[in-house]
Design an enzyme around this catalytic site. Sequence first.
Site, PDB file in Angstrom:
ATOM      1  N   GLU A 153      -0.668   1.046  -5.678  1.00  0.00           N
ATOM      2  CA  GLU A 153      -0.507  -0.107  -4.794  1.00  0.00           C
ATOM      3  C   GLU A 153      -0.575  -1.429  -5.559  1.00  0.00           C
ATOM      4  O   GLU A 153      -1.671  -1.902  -5.890  1.00  0.00           O
ATOM      5  CB  GLU A 153      -1.609  -0.077  -3.748  1.00  0.00           C
TER       6      GLU A 153
ATOM      7  N   HIS B 207       0.845  -1.208   0.000  1.00  0.00           N
ATOM      8  CA  HIS B 207       0.000   0.000   0.000  1.00  0.00           C
ATOM      9  C   HIS B 207       0.885   1.264   0.000  1.00  0.00           C
ATOM     10  O   HIS B 207       0.840   2.077   0.927  1.00  0.00           O
ATOM     11  CB  HIS B 207      -0.903  -0.044   1.236  1.00  0.00           C
TER      12      HIS B 207
HETATM   13  O1  TA6 Z   1      -6.129   1.179  -1.117  1.00  0.00           O
HETATM   14  C1  TA6 Z   1      -7.205   2.064  -1.202  1.00  0.00           C
HETATM   15  C2  TA6 Z   1      -8.087   1.870   0.026  1.00  0.00           C
HETATM   16  O2  TA6 Z   1      -8.693   0.608   0.008  1.00  0.00           O
HETATM   17  C3  TA6 Z   1      -9.089   3.001   0.050  1.00  0.00           C
HETATM   18  O3  TA6 Z   1     -10.383   2.539  -0.276  1.00  0.00           O
HETATM   19  C4  TA6 Z   1      -8.961   3.542   1.463  1.00  0.00           C
HETATM   20  O4  TA6 Z   1      -9.814   2.836   2.338  1.00  0.00           O
HETATM   21  C5  TA6 Z   1      -7.491   3.265   1.729  1.00  0.00           C
HETATM   22  O5  TA6 Z   1      -7.298   1.953   1.223  1.00  0.00           O
HETATM   23  C6  TA6 Z   1      -7.030   3.458   3.149  1.00  0.00           C
HETATM   24  O6  TA6 Z   1      -7.550   2.467   3.966  1.00  0.00           O
HETATM   25  P1  TA6 Z   1      -7.157   2.548   5.546  1.00  0.00           P
HETATM   26  O7  TA6 Z   1      -7.746   1.301   6.149  1.00  0.00           O
HETATM   27  O8  TA6 Z   1      -5.656   2.573   5.623  1.00  0.00           O
HETATM   28  O9  TA6 Z   1      -7.745   3.826   6.047  1.00  0.00           O
END
Ligand code: TA6
Length: 298
Positions: free
Chosen positions: A263, A158
């Site tokens: 990601e 991520h």
């Molecule tokens: O990777 C994108 C995502 O799935 C978004 O939808 C948003 O939720 C982001 O991850 C961040 O998620 P988090 O659980 O770290 O707040």
Amino acid sequence: MPVEDLPSKVILTDPLDPNTNLTILKYGATIISWKNHGQEQLWLSEEARLDGSKPVRGGIPLVFPIFGKQKDPKHPTASLPQHGFARSSTWEFLGQTMESPVTVQFGLGPEHLSKEMATAWPFDFTLILTITLKENSLVTNISVANEGAPFEFNWLFHTYYRLNDITDTLVNNLVDQTCYDQLLTTSYIEKAPAISFHEEFDRVYSQINPARTIQIIDKGKVLFNLHRDGLPDCVVWNPWAKKSAAMADFMPKSAFHQMLCVEPGYVHSMITLMPGEKWVAEQEIELGGEIKIQANIY
Ligand code: TA6
């Protein structure tokens, strides 16, 4: 000293340039800083929790065994938190495995999980994260091994990239790829030769040919080249103003202008690992270079 093992973090320094270094939090094995010749490449929120109280808002959090939240209430990952437990568990530092380029490894197994997580997802898994700091790139390699009953999982890096300004930024080589738009909750084919950003953006591009190098470009200059092996999918996310305002650990609130998540992962379906099997995947983030137009690679 190329590798410094401190109580809560490990610092890697390029033997050829002390201003090229990495800081890795043992919590989540989260890379929270990557300096290349003194220039920070990753975005980290000023309110990111670095004390293990919650997943880090920035750097390279690790998503396993589930991307997002499991929708099937009967699935073994149904009771896990969003994006699983890898980013919110303290990994074991396994040491340095190579002098040059400097390379280290971290491990995570059931013995490292909270009782709650180990009960919620009772499988005999071993994760080995290998991190290599090169003069002009960062390589993160993951291996997932199964020593017990079959299990299913997703994996995703991520990565939060640091930008000058999102409105000057393009992401290319995703044209003609199928994507699931998490905001519109619908799938479609991406038709933009280069994606630009002017509002909240949250799309999951699936089954992208690994020959396609996903590039992050700032005013015609390539910042990052994302090379992928074993990671067919890629999520592109910017929370924009409203979502950033709603995240307590996202600071400063204007910083959605200076960040973008690109990601790589395996999230279009679950990977099934049978007893004794191992799955390996890798991202290499290379800096600079020329714009490559790879629209005709399918
Ligand atoms: O990777 C994108 C995502 O799935 C978004 O939808 C948003 O939720 C982001 O991850 C961040 O998620 P988090 O659980 O770290 O707040």
